[in-house]
Design a protein around this motif. Structure first.
Motif, PDB file in Angstrom:
ATOM      1  N   TRP A   1       0.802  -1.227   0.000  1.00 45.37           N
ATOM      2  CA  TRP A   1       0.000   0.000   0.000  1.00 45.37           C
ATOM      3  C   TRP A   1       0.834   1.276   0.000  1.00 45.37           C
ATOM      4  O   TRP A   1       0.422   2.289  -0.544  1.00 45.37           O
ATOM      5  CB  TRP A   1      -0.928   0.020   1.217  1.00 45.37           C
ATOM      6  CG  TRP A   1      -1.958  -1.039   1.116  1.00 45.37           C
ATOM      7  CD1 TRP A   1      -1.986  -2.219   1.807  1.00 45.37           C
ATOM      8  CD2 TRP A   1      -3.084  -1.068   0.257  1.00 45.37           C
ATOM      9  NE1 TRP A   1      -3.065  -2.957   1.421  1.00 45.37           N
ATOM     10  CE2 TRP A   1      -3.763  -2.276   0.470  1.00 45.37           C
ATOM     11  CE3 TRP A   1      -3.591  -0.176  -0.681  1.00 45.37           C
ATOM     12  CZ2 TRP A   1      -4.911  -2.614  -0.214  1.00 45.37           C
ATOM     13  CZ3 TRP A   1      -4.745  -0.518  -1.362  1.00 45.37           C
ATOM     14  CH2 TRP A   1      -5.391  -1.724  -1.124  1.00 45.37           C
TER      15      TRP A   1
ATOM     16  N   ARG B   1       4.155   1.434  -1.003  1.00 42.10           N
ATOM     17  CA  ARG B   1       5.151   1.376  -2.079  1.00 42.10           C
ATOM     18  C   ARG B   1       6.591   1.351  -1.585  1.00 42.10           C
ATOM     19  O   ARG B   1       7.405   2.217  -1.904  1.00 42.10           O
ATOM     20  CB  ARG B   1       4.958   2.508  -3.086  1.00 42.10           C
ATOM     21  CG  ARG B   1       3.546   2.710  -3.587  1.00 42.10           C
ATOM     22  CD  ARG B   1       2.807   1.461  -3.945  1.00 42.10           C
ATOM     23  NE  ARG B   1       3.267   0.896  -5.211  1.00 42.10           N
ATOM     24  CZ  ARG B   1       2.925  -0.310  -5.634  1.00 42.10           C
ATOM     25  NH1 ARG B   1       2.162  -1.080  -4.889  1.00 42.10           N
ATOM     26  NH2 ARG B   1       3.363  -0.757  -6.767  1.00 42.10           N
TER      27      ARG B   1
ATOM     28  N   THR C   1       5.889  -5.087  -3.372  1.00 42.77           N
ATOM     29  CA  THR C   1       5.415  -3.864  -4.017  1.00 42.77           C
ATOM     30  C   THR C   1       5.060  -4.178  -5.463  1.00 42.77           C
ATOM     31  O   THR C   1       5.826  -3.885  -6.377  1.00 42.77           O
ATOM     32  CB  THR C   1       6.482  -2.762  -3.940  1.00 42.77           C
ATOM     33  OG1 THR C   1       6.848  -2.599  -2.578  1.00 42.77           O
ATOM     34  CG2 THR C   1       5.961  -1.440  -4.454  1.00 42.77           C
ATOM     35  N   THR C   2       3.904  -4.775  -5.644  1.00 43.95           N
ATOM     36  CA  THR C   2       3.428  -5.110  -6.981  1.00 43.95           C
ATOM     37  C   THR C   2       2.270  -4.186  -7.330  1.00 43.95           C
ATOM     38  O   THR C   2       1.684  -3.546  -6.452  1.00 43.95           O
ATOM     39  CB  THR C   2       2.953  -6.570  -7.035  1.00 43.95           C
ATOM     40  OG1 THR C   2       1.884  -6.733  -6.094  1.00 43.95           O
ATOM     41  CG2 THR C   2       4.080  -7.533  -6.704  1.00 43.95           C
ATOM     42  N   THR C   3       1.955  -4.120  -8.591  1.00 47.48           N
ATOM     43  CA  THR C   3       0.812  -3.336  -9.048  1.00 47.48           C
ATOM     44  C   THR C   3      -0.140  -4.272  -9.779  1.00 47.48           C
ATOM     45  O   THR C   3       0.278  -4.973 -10.701  1.00 47.48           O
ATOM     46  CB  THR C   3       1.261  -2.206  -9.999  1.00 47.48           C
ATOM     47  OG1 THR C   3       2.215  -1.397  -9.314  1.00 47.48           O
ATOM     48  CG2 THR C   3       0.087  -1.338 -10.419  1.00 47.48           C
TER      49      THR C   3
ATOM     50  N   SER D   1      -2.662  -5.820 -12.366  1.00 47.06           N
ATOM     51  CA  SER D   1      -2.674  -5.609 -13.814  1.00 47.06           C
ATOM     52  C   SER D   1      -4.014  -5.063 -14.314  1.00 47.06           C
ATOM     53  O   SER D   1      -4.075  -4.450 -15.378  1.00 47.06           O
ATOM     54  CB  SER D   1      -2.337  -6.910 -14.541  1.00 47.06           C
ATOM     55  OG  SER D   1      -3.250  -7.919 -14.178  1.00 47.06           O
TER      56      SER D   1
ATOM     57  N   ARG E   1      -5.240  -0.526 -13.900  1.00 50.27           N
ATOM     58  CA  ARG E   1      -3.907  -0.039 -13.550  1.00 50.27           C
ATOM     59  C   ARG E   1      -3.886   1.458 -13.214  1.00 50.27           C
ATOM     60  O   ARG E   1      -3.213   1.873 -12.271  1.00 50.27           O
ATOM     61  CB  ARG E   1      -2.944  -0.355 -14.688  1.00 50.27           C
ATOM     62  CG  ARG E   1      -1.507  -0.297 -14.286  1.00 50.27           C
ATOM     63  CD  ARG E   1      -0.642  -0.938 -15.372  1.00 50.27           C
ATOM     64  NE  ARG E   1       0.719  -1.028 -14.948  1.00 50.27           N
ATOM     65  CZ  ARG E   1       1.231  -2.014 -14.225  1.00 50.27           C
ATOM     66  NH1 ARG E   1       0.474  -3.006 -13.839  1.00 50.27           N
ATOM     67  NH2 ARG E   1       2.498  -2.017 -13.868  1.00 50.27           N
TER      68      ARG E   1
ATOM     69  N   TRP F   1      -5.054   2.062  -9.641  1.00 50.25           N
ATOM     70  CA  TRP F   1      -4.082   1.647  -8.637  1.00 50.25           C
ATOM     71  C   TRP F   1      -2.885   2.583  -8.590  1.00 50.25           C
ATOM     72  O   TRP F   1      -2.409   2.922  -7.504  1.00 50.25           O
ATOM     73  CB  TRP F   1      -3.626   0.212  -8.886  1.00 50.25           C
ATOM     74  CG  TRP F   1      -4.688  -0.763  -8.510  1.00 50.25           C
ATOM     75  CD1 TRP F   1      -5.473  -1.501  -9.345  1.00 50.25           C
ATOM     76  CD2 TRP F   1      -5.123  -1.077  -7.186  1.00 50.25           C
ATOM     77  NE1 TRP F   1      -6.353  -2.260  -8.631  1.00 50.25           N
ATOM     78  CE2 TRP F   1      -6.157  -2.018  -7.296  1.00 50.25           C
ATOM     79  CE3 TRP F   1      -4.736  -0.652  -5.922  1.00 50.25           C
ATOM     80  CZ2 TRP F   1      -6.807  -2.551  -6.187  1.00 50.25           C
ATOM     81  CZ3 TRP F   1      -5.376  -1.187  -4.816  1.00 50.25           C
ATOM     82  CH2 TRP F   1      -6.397  -2.114  -4.950  1.00 50.25           C
ATOM     83  N   GLU F   2      -2.404   3.018  -9.718  1.00 53.22           N
ATOM     84  CA  GLU F   2      -1.254   3.928  -9.731  1.00 53.22           C
ATOM     85  C   GLU F   2      -1.598   5.251  -9.048  1.00 53.22           C
ATOM     86  O   GLU F   2      -0.801   5.797  -8.294  1.00 53.22           O
ATOM     87  CB  GLU F   2      -0.757   4.143 -11.160  1.00 53.22           C
ATOM     88  CG  GLU F   2      -0.051   2.912 -11.698  1.00 53.22           C
ATOM     89  CD  GLU F   2       0.320   3.007 -13.168  1.00 53.22           C
ATOM     90  OE1 GLU F   2      -0.061   3.995 -13.835  1.00 53.22           O
ATOM     91  OE2 GLU F   2       0.999   2.079 -13.649  1.00 53.22           O
TER      92      GLU F   2
ATOM     93  N   PHE G   1      -1.881   4.547  -5.203  1.00 50.09           N
ATOM     94  CA  PHE G   1      -0.560   4.409  -4.581  1.00 50.09           C
ATOM     95  C   PHE G   1       0.157   5.757  -4.503  1.00 50.09           C
ATOM     96  O   PHE G   1       0.782   6.081  -3.496  1.00 50.09           O
ATOM     97  CB  PHE G   1       0.302   3.398  -5.336  1.00 50.09           C
ATOM     98  CG  PHE G   1      -0.243   1.989  -5.291  1.00 50.09           C
ATOM     99  CD1 PHE G   1      -0.841   1.481  -4.148  1.00 50.09           C
ATOM    100  CD2 PHE G   1      -0.144   1.167  -6.392  1.00 50.09           C
ATOM    101  CE1 PHE G   1      -1.328   0.186  -4.095  1.00 50.09           C
ATOM    102  CE2 PHE G   1      -0.624  -0.132  -6.353  1.00 50.09           C
ATOM    103  CZ  PHE G   1      -1.223  -0.628  -5.211  1.00 50.09           C
TER     104      PHE G   1
END
Length: 134
Positions: A55, A57, A64-66, A68, A71, A74-75, A78
């Motif tokens: 959460w 980053r 630290t994944t995002t 798919s 997107r 989520w970006e 974050f």
């Protein structure tokens, strides 16, 4: 996302238990401080945040994944989290507080020893008494 806990997470509880065993006394989630720090050591003026790597980053961490899908959402989410963390840190520092961030992946035996060393390196603040003795 409603099932995601903001307080009393496993890493946070582990840090609290460790600090308590070491003899530190603290307050939890002080609402009168910017960002409601997870753990507050008032005598040393230390605010501790226990951040989840996903959460918040944590750079270079495998957690630290995002996702798919969706997107862009989520970006943005974050980025907002990281910006809020930075604002809260700066606000606390302006108030004279030392700020420590403990990452979820650091909560292990070796990481907890490092945390205790960092806390010890910050001198205890002198409390000013408002009563005069005559």
């Amino acid at each position: 996302m409603s099932k995601i806990k903001g307080k009393n997470t496993k890493p946070e509880v582990a840090v609290r238990q460790y600090l308590h065993r070491k003899g530190y006394r603290f307050r939890l989630h002080r609402k009168d401080l910017p960002g409601n720090p997870d753990i507050v050591l008032p005598s040393r003026m230390i605010a501790i945040f226990v951040h989840g790597c996903f959460w918040h980053r944590h750079r270079g961490c495998k957690k630290t994944t995002t996702p798919s899908t969706n997107r862009a959402f989520w970006e943005r989410k974050f980025k907002d989290n990281v910006n809020r963390d930075e604002r809260n840190t700066q606000a606390l520092q302006k108030l004279g507080w030392a700020v420590m961030v403990i990452w979820e992946c650091e909560v292990n035996d070796q990481g907890l020893e490092t945390i205790a060393a960092k806390v010890e390196s910050i001198p205890q603040k002198m409390k000013m008494s408002s009563t005069k003795r005559t």
